[in-house]
Design a protein around this motif. Structure first.
Motif, short mmCIF file in Angstrom:
data_model
loop_
_atom_site.label_atom_id
_atom_site.label_comp_id
_atom_site.label_asym_id
_atom_site.label_seq_id
_atom_site.Cartn_x
_atom_site.Cartn_y
_atom_site.Cartn_z
N ALA A 115 -5.03 4.20 3.52
CA ALA A 115 -5.29 3.87 2.12
C ALA A 115 -4.02 3.97 1.29
O ALA A 115 -3.74 3.09 0.47
N SER A 116 -3.24 5.02 1.50
CA SER A 116 -2.04 5.18 0.68
C SER A 116 -0.95 4.18 1.06
O SER A 116 -0.09 3.88 0.25
N SER A 117 -1.02 3.64 2.27
CA SER A 117 0.00 2.66 2.65
C SER A 117 -0.18 1.34 1.93
O SER A 117 0.76 0.56 1.82
N VAL A 118 -1.38 1.08 1.41
CA VAL A 118 -1.61 -0.18 0.72
C VAL A 118 -1.99 -0.01 -0.74
O VAL A 118 -2.03 -0.99 -1.48
N GLU A 119 -2.28 1.21 -1.18
CA GLU A 119 -2.75 1.36 -2.56
C GLU A 119 -1.65 1.14 -3.58
O GLU A 119 -1.91 0.76 -4.71
N ASP A 120 -0.42 1.38 -3.21
CA ASP A 120 0.67 1.22 -4.16
C ASP A 120 0.91 -0.23 -4.55
O ASP A 120 1.04 -0.55 -5.70
N LEU A 121 0.99 -1.06 -3.56
CA LEU A 121 1.49 -2.42 -3.70
C LEU A 121 2.85 -2.37 -4.36
O LEU A 121 3.22 -3.16 -5.20
N GLY A 122 3.59 -1.33 -3.95
CA GLY A 122 4.99 -1.17 -4.29
C GLY A 122 5.35 -1.34 -5.74
O GLY A 122 4.95 -0.56 -6.59
N ALA A 123 6.10 -2.36 -6.02
CA ALA A 123 6.69 -2.56 -7.33
C ALA A 123 5.64 -2.78 -8.41
O ALA A 123 5.84 -2.37 -9.55
N PHE A 124 4.50 -3.40 -8.07
CA PHE A 124 3.49 -3.67 -9.09
C PHE A 124 2.97 -2.37 -9.70
O PHE A 124 2.82 -2.26 -10.90
N LYS A 125 2.69 -1.38 -8.85
CA LYS A 125 2.21 -0.10 -9.36
C LYS A 125 3.29 0.58 -10.20
O LYS A 125 3.00 1.15 -11.25
N ASP A 126 4.53 0.53 -9.73
CA ASP A 126 5.62 1.16 -10.47
C ASP A 126 5.82 0.49 -11.83
O ASP A 126 6.13 1.17 -12.81
N LEU A 127 5.65 -0.82 -11.89
CA LEU A 127 5.84 -1.52 -13.16
C LEU A 127 4.70 -1.26 -14.13
O LEU A 127 4.92 -1.17 -15.34
N ILE A 128 3.48 -1.14 -13.63
CA ILE A 128 2.32 -1.01 -14.51
C ILE A 128 1.98 0.43 -14.84
O ILE A 128 1.33 0.70 -15.83
N SER A 129 2.44 1.40 -14.03
CA SER A 129 2.03 2.79 -14.23
C SER A 129 2.41 3.37 -15.60
O SER A 129 1.63 4.14 -16.15
N PRO A 130 3.57 3.03 -16.19
CA PRO A 130 3.83 3.57 -17.54
C PRO A 130 2.82 3.07 -18.58
O PRO A 130 2.60 3.74 -19.58
#
Length: 179
Positions: A115-130
């Motif tokens: 689950a954690s290997s795919v839940e991030d979707l990398g850059a998208f999560k980093d961009l939207i998390s703030p």
């Protein structure tokens, strides 16, 4: 092993650039007198440059493949986590052996890793998390510890549960240690 290739003078782009150029060429090209299929064919052939067309088709097929694998892993992880949740409910009043507990912990660790290997979707999560989460991680941790300690002191939660929910190393083996 493939021989090294000199990329000087070669045109290359990634998934995103190929996808954006596809959208610009087909959907967002309002000035063109050509129909959608003609614009798509021009994009697909690289407007006459076959190496560009080949690269774009390859990028799009790789993107579709990667998104399919991402979706499959997400689906399987969701199913596994749901089954583990049901298993935990069934195991609540059973007297499990240490081997059974270790098996449950291994399955949980495996499912959470998937689950954690795919839940991030990398850059998208980093961009939207703030935008979606304003709580700093250190404050979130302190809030969780406070809430769990309060539940422990009121008798709503076991101390072992408080420990396993707040310490990552223990969380992975909570069944063997505390069940």
């Amino acid at each position: 092993m493939d021989p090294a290739m000199d990329w000087k003078g070669h045109y290359q782009e990634g998934y995103w650039q190929s996808f954006v150029s596809l959208c610009k060429a087909t959907i967002l090209n309002f000035d063109s007198d050509k129909g959608f299929l003609e614009r798509f064919k021009d994009w697909q052939t690289g407007n006459g440059d076959e190496s560009v067309g080949t690269m774009r088709r390859s990028n799009m097929s790789l993107m579709i493949h990667d998104l399919g694998v991402y979706a499959l892993i997400s689906w399987l992880a969701g199913i596994l986590l749901g089954l583990l949740k049901e298993q935990k409910k069934d195991d609540k009043y059973k007297n499990l052996s240490t081997l059974d507990k270790m098996e449950r912990d291994f399955a949980k660790t495996f499912a959470l890793s998937m689950a954690s290997s795919v839940e991030d979707l990398g850059a998208f999560k980093d961009l939207i998390s703030p935008i979606t989460d304003w709580t700093p991680p250190s404050l979130k941790f302190a809030t969780n510890v406070y809430k769990d300690t309060k539940e422990w002191m009121s008798g709503d939660k076991d101390f072992s549960k408080v420990m396993s929910e707040n310490i990552g190393l223990i969380r992975q083996t909570e069944n063997v240690l505390f069940l």
